[in-house]
Design an enzyme around this catalytic site. Structure first.
Site, PDB file in Angstrom:
ATOM      1  N   GLY A 157      -2.030 -95.653 -86.429  1.00 34.93           N
ATOM      2  CA  GLY A 157      -1.528 -94.283 -86.334  1.00 34.93           C
ATOM      3  C   GLY A 157      -2.318 -93.343 -87.216  1.00 34.93           C
ATOM      4  O   GLY A 157      -2.703 -93.686 -88.327  1.00 34.93           O
ATOM      5  N   VAL A 187     -18.437 -90.660 -96.560  1.00 38.55           N
ATOM      6  CA  VAL A 187     -19.793 -90.326 -96.116  1.00 38.55           C
ATOM      7  C   VAL A 187     -20.594 -89.663 -97.234  1.00 38.55           C
ATOM      8  O   VAL A 187     -21.735 -90.058 -97.522  1.00 38.55           O
ATOM      9  CB  VAL A 187     -19.741 -89.402 -94.872  1.00 38.55           C
ATOM     10  CG1 VAL A 187     -21.134 -88.868 -94.543  1.00 38.55           C
ATOM     11  CG2 VAL A 187     -19.162 -90.153 -93.673  1.00 38.55           C
ATOM     12  N   GLY A 238      -3.238 -98.623 -91.815  1.00 41.13           N
ATOM     13  CA  GLY A 238      -2.059 -99.247 -92.392  1.00 41.13           C
ATOM     14  C   GLY A 238      -2.153-100.760 -92.439  1.00 41.13           C
ATOM     15  O   GLY A 238      -3.240-101.343 -92.410  1.00 41.13           O
ATOM     16  N   ASP A 298       3.803 -93.556 -93.322  1.00 41.52           N
ATOM     17  CA  ASP A 298       5.039 -94.304 -93.574  1.00 41.52           C
ATOM     18  C   ASP A 298       5.258 -94.678 -95.033  1.00 41.52           C
ATOM     19  O   ASP A 298       6.372 -94.987 -95.434  1.00 41.52           O
ATOM     20  CB  ASP A 298       5.060 -95.575 -92.719  1.00 41.52           C
ATOM     21  CG  ASP A 298       4.998 -95.289 -91.231  1.00 41.52           C
ATOM     22  OD1 ASP A 298       5.512 -94.237 -90.817  1.00 41.52           O
ATOM     23  OD2 ASP A 298       4.428 -96.104 -90.482  1.00 41.52           O
ATOM     24  N   ARG A 306      24.677 -81.806 -83.899  1.00 37.19           N
ATOM     25  CA  ARG A 306      23.439 -81.706 -83.143  1.00 37.19           C
ATOM     26  C   ARG A 306      22.432 -82.717 -83.688  1.00 37.19           C
ATOM     27  O   ARG A 306      22.523 -83.142 -84.844  1.00 37.19           O
ATOM     28  CB  ARG A 306      22.852 -80.287 -83.229  1.00 37.19           C
ATOM     29  CG  ARG A 306      23.696 -79.226 -82.553  1.00 37.19           C
ATOM     30  CD  ARG A 306      23.726 -79.411 -81.043  1.00 37.19           C
ATOM     31  NE  ARG A 306      24.427 -78.338 -80.366  1.00 37.19           N
ATOM     32  CZ  ARG A 306      25.728 -78.329 -80.124  1.00 37.19           C
ATOM     33  NH1 ARG A 306      26.478 -79.353 -80.534  1.00 37.19           N
ATOM     34  NH2 ARG A 306      26.297 -77.321 -79.494  1.00 37.19           N
TER      35      ARG A 306
END
Length: 320
Positions: free
Chosen positions: A11, A24, A102, A128, A244
Site C-alpha cells: 500500500g 537517490v 510494510g 498503519d 450516522r
C-alpha cells in the site's frame, strides 16, 4: 558497492516520494548509480525500471503516492518468482536494494537476502504504524492528520443535528490510527482491536456526555474491529440518538506528507544508503526514542505488537 536500486511495495503511504528522493540523492552524493524499480516487486520480476538522476526526483518531496508506483506481488511468494527477481538484479548489475513498504514487503526483502545473499534494506512505509520495532512508520502521521481534519468537519454537522457519528479509519489489525485520531480530535469513544469493547460502557459514556451538555458524539472505530455499519447496528436499538456512519477509506493514503513524515523520509532514506554503502544488508531502519536505528530484518518482523495502553487510558479519562 557501485549500483543500487529502490522500489516501493504494498500500500502507498505519504512520504514515499520524499524517501525515494532521499535515497537517490544520498546515493548520488556517494557517486553510486541508482535504478528506480516501477510497480514494486512486480516490476523487479518483469525488469521494469528506470535510471535515476538528481533531477529525476525533483519536485516530488511534497507529493503523495509514489512516483515509482506500487503493487502487491503474489509471484514473490514463490521461489520461481524470487529467482526471476534476482536474475533482473544481476543482469542490471544491481548490488543492493532498498525496499520501502510494510511487513509483506519486508518478507520479500528478507527472502532475497537469505536465499540469494542480495543486500537489502527495508524502510517502513505504511500508514498503519503496525511494525513494532519502530515507534512510527512513514505515512502514519499524515494519515492521522487527514483523519483529524475529517473528524473536525464531521463534528460541525453532527452537532448541528445532535447526532452520533461512527468514523471508521484504516489500520488493518492495528488500532494506532484510531487511537491517535481519537485523542487528537476529542472523540468521546475509541474502539480498537487491541482492547475488548463493552457496549454497555459505550452507551454509558455517550449518555453521560449528553448529560454534561454535549449535543453530539464521535466514535472512532478501527477497521480491524468491524465495519462502521456493523457497529452502528449494535447501538441503534439501545440508544435514542440518531447515528450516522463515515468510512474515511483511501483518502487516508493520499495527500502531501506532513513535516514529520518528510523528516522521517529524509532520515530513513539516508540511513538506508549508508548501510548499503558499507556493504550491510538484511537490515531495516526505523525510529526509536527519537533516534534513527537499524536492526536485523528477521528480528524486526518477528517482534510482537505492543499497543500503547497508557495512551488509551489517557483518552478514557479526558473524553467526557
Amino acid at each position: 558497492m557501485k549500483k543500487i536500486a529502490v522500489l516501493t511495495s504494498g500500500g502507498d503511504a505519504p512520504g514515499m516520494n520524499a524517501c525515494i528522493r532521499a535515497v537517490v540523492r544520498n546515493a548520488k552524493y556517494y557517486g553510486l548509480d541508482v535504478m528506480g524499480i516501477r510497480r514494486g516487486f512486480t516490476g523487479l520480476i518483469e525488469n521494469d525500471m528506470q535510471n535515476m538522476q538528481m533531477r529525476s526526483v525533483s519536485d516530488i518531496l511534497h507529493r503523495g503516492g509514489t512516483m515509482l508506483r506500487t503493487a502487491r506481488c503474489k509471484e514473490m511468494l514463490t521461489l520461481e518468482g524470487r529467482k526471476k527477481a534476482v536474475k533482473t538484479l544481476q543482469e542490471n548489475g544491481i548490488e543492493g536494494l532498498v525496499v520501502i513498504g510494510g511487513n509483506g514487503s519486508f518478507m520479500g526483502a528478507k527472502a532475497l537476502t537469505e536465499e540469494f545473499n542480495i543486500p537489502t534494506i527495508g524502510i517502513p512505509g505504511t500508514i498503519d504504524n503496525d511494525l513494532p520495532y519502530t515507534d512510527y512508520t512513514l505515512g502514519f502521521d499524515t494519515a492521522v492528520n487527514t483523519c483529524i481534519d475529517i473528524v473536525n468537519k464531521l463534528r460541525d454537522t453532527m452537532a448541528s443535528h445532535e447526532r452520533i457519528n461512527i468514523v471508521e479509519v484504516m489500520g488493518r489489525s492495528c488500532g494506532d490510527i484510531a487511537l491517535y485520531t481519537g485523542i487528537a480530535s476529542g472523540a468521546e469513544i475509541i474502539v480498537v482491536p487491541e482492547v475488548q469493547y463493552d457496549i454497555d460502557d459505550i452507551l454509558f459514556r455517550i449518555r453521560r456526555s449528553r448529560e454534561n451538555g454535549k449535543v453530539s458524539n464521535i466514535i472512532v472505530l478501527a477497521e480491524g474491529v468491524c465495519k462502521a455499519e456493523e457497529f452502528a447496528k449494535l447501538l441503534k436499538d439501545k440508544i435514542e440518538y440518531s447515528i450516522r456512519c463515515t468510512t474515511i477509506g483511501h483518502i487516508q493514503r493520499g495527500g502531501s506528507p506532513t513535516m514529520y513524515d518528510r523528516l522521517l523520509a529524509a532520515q530513513f532514506g539516508v540511513k538506508a544508503v549508508e548501510l548499503l554503502k558499507a556493504g550491510i544488508g538484511k537490515r531495516v531502519v526505523g525510529i526509536k526514542n527519537n533516534a534513527i536505528i537499524d536492526l536485523d530484518i528477521i528480528e524486526a518482523i518477528s517482534m510482537k505488537s505492543q499497543f500503547n495502553l497508557q495512551l488509551y487510558n489517557t483518552m478514557q479519562r479526558i473524553s467526557m
